[in-house]
Design a protein around this motif. Sequence first.
Motif, mmCIF file in Angstrom:
data_model
loop_
_atom_site.group_PDB
_atom_site.id
_atom_site.type_symbol
_atom_site.label_atom_id
_atom_site.label_comp_id
_atom_site.label_asym_id
_atom_site.label_seq_id
_atom_site.Cartn_x
_atom_site.Cartn_y
_atom_site.Cartn_z
ATOM 1 N N ASN A 149 2.778 -23.317 -15.539
ATOM 2 C CA ASN A 149 2.180 -24.655 -15.752
ATOM 3 C C ASN A 149 1.690 -25.210 -14.450
ATOM 4 O O ASN A 149 1.496 -26.490 -14.671
ATOM 5 C CB ASN A 149 3.173 -25.502 -16.533
ATOM 6 N N GLU A 150 1.036 -24.360 -13.506
ATOM 7 C CA GLU A 150 0.620 -25.244 -12.307
ATOM 8 C C GLU A 150 -0.753 -25.673 -12.845
ATOM 9 O O GLU A 150 -1.661 -24.924 -13.508
ATOM 10 C CB GLU A 150 0.527 -23.951 -11.381
ATOM 11 N N PRO A 151 -1.072 -27.159 -12.380
ATOM 12 C CA PRO A 151 -2.286 -27.459 -12.865
ATOM 13 C C PRO A 151 -3.795 -26.930 -12.371
ATOM 14 O O PRO A 151 -4.561 -26.957 -12.943
ATOM 15 C CB PRO A 151 -2.142 -29.078 -12.379
ATOM 16 N N THR A 152 -3.647 -26.376 -11.404
ATOM 17 C CA THR A 152 -4.613 -25.480 -10.793
ATOM 18 C C THR A 152 -4.554 -24.005 -10.972
ATOM 19 O O THR A 152 -5.454 -23.280 -10.328
ATOM 20 C CB THR A 152 -4.703 -25.672 -9.030
ATOM 21 N N GLY A 153 -3.491 -23.512 -11.875
ATOM 22 C CA GLY A 153 -3.349 -22.261 -12.194
ATOM 23 C C GLY A 153 -2.517 -21.395 -11.666
ATOM 24 O O GLY A 153 -2.122 -21.482 -10.353
ATOM 25 N N THR A 154 -1.455 -20.955 -12.418
ATOM 26 C CA THR A 154 -0.151 -20.446 -11.915
ATOM 27 C C THR A 154 -0.617 -19.098 -11.324
ATOM 28 O O THR A 154 -1.253 -18.164 -11.812
ATOM 29 C CB THR A 154 0.776 -20.131 -12.999
ATOM 30 N N ILE A 155 -0.300 -18.717 -10.158
ATOM 31 C CA ILE A 155 -0.164 -17.566 -9.548
ATOM 32 C C ILE A 155 1.167 -16.816 -9.721
ATOM 33 O O ILE A 155 1.390 -15.613 -9.982
ATOM 34 C CB ILE A 155 -0.456 -17.593 -7.925
ATOM 35 N N ALA A 156 2.085 -17.331 -9.411
ATOM 36 C CA ALA A 156 3.433 -16.717 -9.527
ATOM 37 C C ALA A 156 4.353 -17.539 -10.589
ATOM 38 O O ALA A 156 4.793 -18.590 -10.188
ATOM 39 C CB ALA A 156 4.114 -16.698 -8.150
ATOM 40 N N PRO A 157 4.648 -17.039 -11.457
ATOM 41 C CA PRO A 157 5.587 -17.935 -12.696
ATOM 42 C C PRO A 157 6.931 -18.101 -12.114
ATOM 43 O O PRO A 157 7.615 -17.419 -11.396
ATOM 44 C CB PRO A 157 5.784 -16.866 -13.760
ATOM 45 N N ALA A 158 7.325 -19.128 -12.485
ATOM 46 C CA ALA A 158 8.762 -19.958 -12.204
ATOM 47 C C ALA A 158 9.941 -19.630 -13.068
ATOM 48 O O ALA A 158 9.470 -19.588 -14.217
ATOM 49 C CB ALA A 158 8.766 -21.359 -11.501
ATOM 50 N N ASP A 159 11.098 -19.651 -12.666
ATOM 51 C CA ASP A 159 12.000 -19.501 -13.699
ATOM 52 C C ASP A 159 12.066 -20.675 -14.627
ATOM 53 O O ASP A 159 11.728 -21.693 -14.496
ATOM 54 C CB ASP A 159 13.608 -19.474 -13.096
ATOM 55 N N CYS A 160 12.316 -20.198 -16.000
ATOM 56 C CA CYS A 160 12.368 -21.178 -17.138
ATOM 57 C C CYS A 160 13.457 -22.268 -16.420
ATOM 58 O O CYS A 160 14.573 -21.708 -16.275
ATOM 59 C CB CYS A 160 12.512 -20.518 -18.123
ATOM 60 N N PRO A 161 13.192 -23.505 -16.504
ATOM 61 C CA PRO A 161 14.128 -24.388 -16.003
ATOM 62 C C PRO A 161 15.319 -24.618 -17.008
ATOM 63 O O PRO A 161 15.334 -24.272 -18.293
ATOM 64 C CB PRO A 161 13.529 -25.762 -16.173
ATOM 65 N N LYS A 162 16.578 -24.998 -16.287
ATOM 66 C CA LYS A 162 17.680 -25.271 -17.269
ATOM 67 C C LYS A 162 17.341 -26.359 -18.383
ATOM 68 O O LYS A 162 16.527 -27.276 -18.271
ATOM 69 C CB LYS A 162 18.828 -25.497 -16.268
ATOM 70 N N HIS A 163 18.099 -26.056 -19.430
ATOM 71 C CA HIS A 163 18.024 -26.968 -20.743
ATOM 72 C C HIS A 163 16.715 -26.320 -21.766
ATOM 73 O O HIS A 163 16.711 -26.864 -22.773
ATOM 74 C CB HIS A 163 17.730 -28.383 -20.309
ATOM 75 N N TYR A 164 15.879 -25.490 -20.935
ATOM 76 C CA TYR A 164 14.919 -24.837 -21.875
ATOM 77 C C TYR A 164 15.081 -23.410 -22.036
ATOM 78 O O TYR A 164 15.859 -22.759 -21.368
ATOM 79 C CB TYR A 164 13.588 -25.238 -21.121
ATOM 80 N N TYR A 165 14.137 -22.887 -23.019
ATOM 81 C CA TYR A 165 13.774 -21.429 -23.044
ATOM 82 C C TYR A 165 12.438 -21.287 -23.054
ATOM 83 O O TYR A 165 11.788 -22.019 -23.376
ATOM 84 C CB TYR A 165 14.685 -20.940 -24.436
ATOM 85 N N CYS A 166 12.131 -20.024 -22.639
ATOM 86 C CA CYS A 166 10.522 -19.733 -22.550
ATOM 87 C C CYS A 166 10.442 -18.321 -22.926
ATOM 88 O O CYS A 166 10.773 -17.078 -22.298
ATOM 89 C CB CYS A 166 10.297 -19.621 -21.046
ATOM 90 N N GLU A 167 9.827 -18.261 -24.180
ATOM 91 C CA GLU A 167 9.510 -16.821 -24.734
ATOM 92 C C GLU A 167 7.985 -16.468 -24.103
ATOM 93 O O GLU A 167 7.239 -17.039 -23.544
ATOM 94 C CB GLU A 167 9.205 -17.111 -26.292
ATOM 95 N N LEU A 168 7.721 -15.449 -24.300
ATOM 96 C CA LEU A 168 6.441 -14.435 -23.763
ATOM 97 C C LEU A 168 5.133 -15.534 -24.236
ATOM 98 O O LEU A 168 5.127 -15.497 -25.473
ATOM 99 C CB LEU A 168 6.464 -13.003 -24.407
ATOM 100 N N GLY A 169 4.631 -16.023 -23.213
ATOM 101 C CA GLY A 169 3.015 -16.306 -23.551
ATOM 102 C C GLY A 169 3.544 -17.874 -24.228
ATOM 103 O O GLY A 169 2.675 -18.209 -24.671
ATOM 104 N N GLN A 170 4.584 -18.586 -23.951
ATOM 105 C CA GLN A 170 4.950 -19.645 -24.777
ATOM 106 C C GLN A 170 5.337 -20.790 -23.562
ATOM 107 O O GLN A 170 5.882 -20.524 -22.631
ATOM 108 C CB GLN A 170 6.015 -19.686 -25.740
ATOM 109 N N PRO A 171 5.031 -22.138 -23.911
ATOM 110 C CA PRO A 171 5.560 -23.009 -23.001
ATOM 111 C C PRO A 171 6.923 -23.266 -22.935
ATOM 112 O O PRO A 171 7.798 -22.590 -23.940
ATOM 113 C CB PRO A 171 4.980 -24.414 -23.578
#
Length: 318
Positions: free
Chosen positions: A219-241
């Motif tokens: 979710n980097e506003p200028t375009g993500t280069i290296a994805p970050a770990d999904c934050p706590k309290h959340y889950y992140c499926e493939l290609g999803q927010p």
Amino acid sequence: MNDTSSGGIDRLEDVYPCPAGHFCTAGSFNNFTNAFEKGFFSDLTQQETSITKNKCPAGFGCFENGIADPFDSKYECTKGFYCPEGSVSITANQCPAGSYCLSGTSVPDYCPEGTYRDVPGAVNVTSCYNCPPGDYCGVGETSTSGSGDCVATTYCAQDQTGRDTADSGVICPPGTCCLIGSSEPTACLETTYSPSGELECSNNIPGNCLPCPAGKICNEPTGTIAPADCPKHYYCELGQPAYPCDQGTNPKIGFYSNSTGLSSSDECIPCDRGYYCQNGQLIGPCAAGFYCSSQASSDQPALSPADFEVQGDNGLCP
């Protein structure tokens, strides 16, 4: 005495050599009678026939009769025009589109690679325009659309010079992607990323880079280069927010997580006994007069069957 009754020459001093630019046959009495015609010259004197004439030199226009010196500046071909050998005008031919003509031009010079000229009459190389953004231009290009589109994975900016082939653009940098004919890179959309650049946008959608991996957030506003770990309290499926445990594509009401890197809501855990959970977080204790045995999503759990079905064994204190 010499007989002058018929208009002949009566003195030797009246005999002159035939001037340059002319030829004089036997009996000539006027040096303008036999001037070489336009488009020709002769710098020799005492010429007896017209066979000694020369074509006007390339880059010049011999626009009058009897020229002896075609290299005089007044005969130089006008800028924006070209004059091949034998030209009778200093504006003999207008410089065609895709080229330029300096003063004294005999053959037009093509606009260089990376530029174009769509109208005739260019007077110098700066009259050629930079290739349109997103396109490349070969030598002598005349089209306002250039010679073609720059290839995907690259971009061709307006101020970029030397764009002469489809692959002569700039490689799209990390965090972006480029469609065919791009004039600038497009930042990767949220839920996508580009680790190394040189990436074509997927499905012809600007900014549609690689799908974000499961367990990661992009979710980097200028375009993500290296994805970050999904934050706590959340889950992140493939290609999803990132979604809180109780929201998204597979919500788990009354669940939470304090761990990072979750790839599914199935990895969230039920709310602790005596507590309630919202937005993937353990919020606090159940309110007085209520009990929260499992998966409570409110501090005052309702008793309706519908709510009970969702909230588990929670409700008013009996």
